[in-house]
Enzyme design. Structure first.
Site, PDB file in Angstrom:
ATOM      1  N   LYS A   1       0.851  -1.187   0.000  1.00 25.56           N
ATOM      2  CA  LYS A   1       0.000   0.000   0.000  1.00 25.56           C
ATOM      3  C   LYS A   1       0.886   1.235   0.000  1.00 25.56           C
ATOM      4  CE  LYS A   1      -3.929   2.182   2.317  1.00 25.56           C
ATOM      5  NZ  LYS A   1      -4.920   2.052   3.405  1.00 25.56           N
TER       6      LYS A   1
ATOM      7  N   GLY B   1      -1.120   7.458  -5.944  1.00 27.41           N
ATOM      8  CA  GLY B   1      -0.935   6.076  -5.511  1.00 27.41           C
ATOM      9  C   GLY B   1       0.055   5.896  -4.384  1.00 27.41           C
TER      10      GLY B   1
ATOM     11  N   ASP C   1     -16.786  -0.694  -1.048  1.00 25.26           N
ATOM     12  CA  ASP C   1     -15.472  -1.114  -1.524  1.00 25.26           C
ATOM     13  C   ASP C   1     -14.495  -1.331  -0.378  1.00 25.26           C
ATOM     14  OD1 ASP C   1     -15.842   1.852  -1.529  1.00 25.26           O
ATOM     15  OD2 ASP C   1     -13.677   1.837  -1.826  1.00 25.26           O
ATOM     16  N   ASN C   2     -14.920  -1.003   0.848  1.00 22.61           N
ATOM     17  CA  ASN C   2     -14.084  -1.222   2.026  1.00 22.61           C
ATOM     18  C   ASN C   2     -14.626  -2.344   2.909  1.00 22.61           C
ATOM     19  OD1 ASN C   2     -12.358   0.865   1.299  1.00 22.61           O
ATOM     20  ND2 ASN C   2     -13.494   2.393   2.461  1.00 22.61           N
TER      21      ASN C   2
ATOM     22  N   ASP D   1      -8.801  -1.801   5.035  1.00 17.54           N
ATOM     23  CA  ASP D   1      -8.654  -0.396   4.646  1.00 17.54           C
ATOM     24  C   ASP D   1      -8.776   0.552   5.836  1.00 17.54           C
ATOM     25  OD1 ASP D   1      -8.113  -0.974   2.048  1.00 17.54           O
ATOM     26  OD2 ASP D   1     -10.125  -0.638   1.307  1.00 17.54           O
TER      27      ASP D   1
END
Length: 433
Positions: free
Chosen positions: A125, A138, A272-273, A282
């Site tokens: 990450k 990113g 999405d988490n 996350d």
């Protein structure tokens, strides 16, 4: 890089077709993932490791101390046959469909098979942009990376299902961030966390192909997850799809009750988490409550609506499961059993919450459901804790060794209260009635 070896187990990339575009730039992707390599860093430096996770993935202390380890887990080098990739998924963010999201700053370094813990994915990450980064870079900064490393390991040792953190590395590069979102961005130290899980697949992984009416990919994803992560359910079929959804509901229920047990607030429970295997995933604007406040959220973006506040996490989990049910409906074509599973989630959540509350009070429920008096006690306790600023953790610790002499109770509990002036005689009467 021969000093470090893994048994690579690239199930995901073997199973699904890759994004046909090789170049790394933001775009809409119709496949399940894109191959992408981490960004090289200027001067990597290992800051921390989790010895437990090191053992999980089968590495030795000598390997961890090697230059190869640092290069690999800071994104500067790959082992032979490693093909890093970023996943494509969608999701609802704060109740609104956001379309394609994906791994915007996460790169799956490798899928490995461990000797004692089965399949594990090693994910970096903050290792650079992917096709899902949109307008972002990113990257990650040290302060957020420390929070992810510490919290995931703390949650594990608190008995809460979670992704794990293997390592934390400085990159030697600067990353510009607006820490307080006030227009005063500045450079901060960059960092990379390697996090580890059996699966990083989310509710949103199924939502995106469903939204695109790509039933072939949706079916392939569901079949893959059942076969790999839920093999005890049997071969995929409509009946097994339902059994799988029920188990996802059960795992999610247990997870959120554990959050409530330790006072953890995720802060950004977007679909999405939400992990499909029932792990905390996350770690963004999370927090643990200090003073007991069902309305508290650590997320400044959510400060006004408080959608993901502490006391709403069970409700939000059910809402997210409803969106997952909508996504997999084409594979079942029967709304009634899906609705039944969602109704059962609500019942199970209440039951597990009641057992959790009873355990925190050192009580044993008289039946599988709290009776009226027991339920009144739990609700009254929350009302009392909300009445003045009361530290939740200290309160329960002090409650565990409450003196027999009632005249000593207030003094015994005094460390729980942030403002002693709030402890009125009326409040004392409600606390000790």
């Amino acid at each position: 890089m021969s000093d470090i070896t893994f048994t690579l187990d690239n199930q995901f990339t073997r199973t699904f077709a890759a994004d046909e575009v090789v170049s790394n730039y933001p775009r809409q992707v119709q496949s399940a993932y894109s191959f992408v390599e981490p960004k090289n860093t200027k001067n990597p430096q290992l800051v921390a490791i989790s010895k437990h996770v090191v053992k999980q993935i089968g590495l030795t202390e000598q390997q961890v101390n090697s230059a190869e380890f640092l290069q690999l887990f800071s994104g500067n080098g790959l082992l032979p046959d490693m093909k890093p990739f970023a996943m494509c998924y969608g999701g609802h963010q704060f109740g609104h469909w956001a379309g394609q999201l994906g791994d915007g700053r996460a790169i799956n370094l490798a899928e490995v098979m461990t000797e004692n813990y089965g399949h594990k994915t090693l994910q970096l990450k903050g290792a650079g942009p992917t096709p899902y980064s949109r307008t972002a870079d990113g990257l990650a900064v040290l302060r957020s990376s420390i929070r992810e490393f510490l919290c995931s390991e703390a949650m594990y040792h608190l008995g809460v299902e979670t992704t794990r953190a293997l390592s934390l590395s400085l990159t030697g590069d600067s990353v510009v961030r607006d820490m307080f979102y006030d227009g005063h961005a500045k450079a901060e130290p960059g960092a990379v966390v390697c996090r580890v899980s059996s699966s990083f697949i989310r509710f949103g992984s199924f939502q995106l192909p469903a939204s695109r009416q790509n039933i072939s990919l949706l079916t392939q994803l569901v079949d893959y997850v059942i076969t790999r992560d839920f093999p005890h359910l049997g071969a995929p079929s409509p009946a097994v799809y339902l059994a799988w959804f029920n188990e996802v509901c059960d795992r999610t229920c247990s997870l959120v009750v554990d959050w409530m047990r330790v006072g953890f607030v995720h802060g950004v429970m977007n679909t999405d988490n939400m992990s499909i295997i029932g792990e905390t995933i996350d770690y963004g604007p999370y927090g643990w409550i200090d003073n007991f406040d069902l309305n508290w959220t650590p997320n400044t973006t959510d400060a006004q609506g408080k959608r993901y506040r502490f006391g709403a996490q069970g409700e939000m989990a059910q809402w997210n499961l409803f969106q997952l049910a909508n996504a997999i409906f084409p594979l079942i074509n029967d709304a009634e059993p899906l609705q039944k599973a969602l109704n059962n989630f609500a019942k199970n959540y209440q039951q597990q919450w009641q057992f959790m509350m009873a355990a925190k009070l050192g009580l044993e429920l008289s039946s599988e459901q709290a009776n009226e008096d027991e339920l009144k006690l739990f609700i009254a306790l929350e009302d009392v804790l909300m009445a003045v600023e009361t530290d939740m953790t200290i309160f329960y610790r002090r409650l565990a060794d409450l003196p027999n002499d009632r005249s000593l109770w207030l003094n015994h509990l005094s460390a729980c209260f942030y403002n002693q002036d709030e402890i009125s005689s009326a409040y004392q009467a409600s606390l000790f009635r």
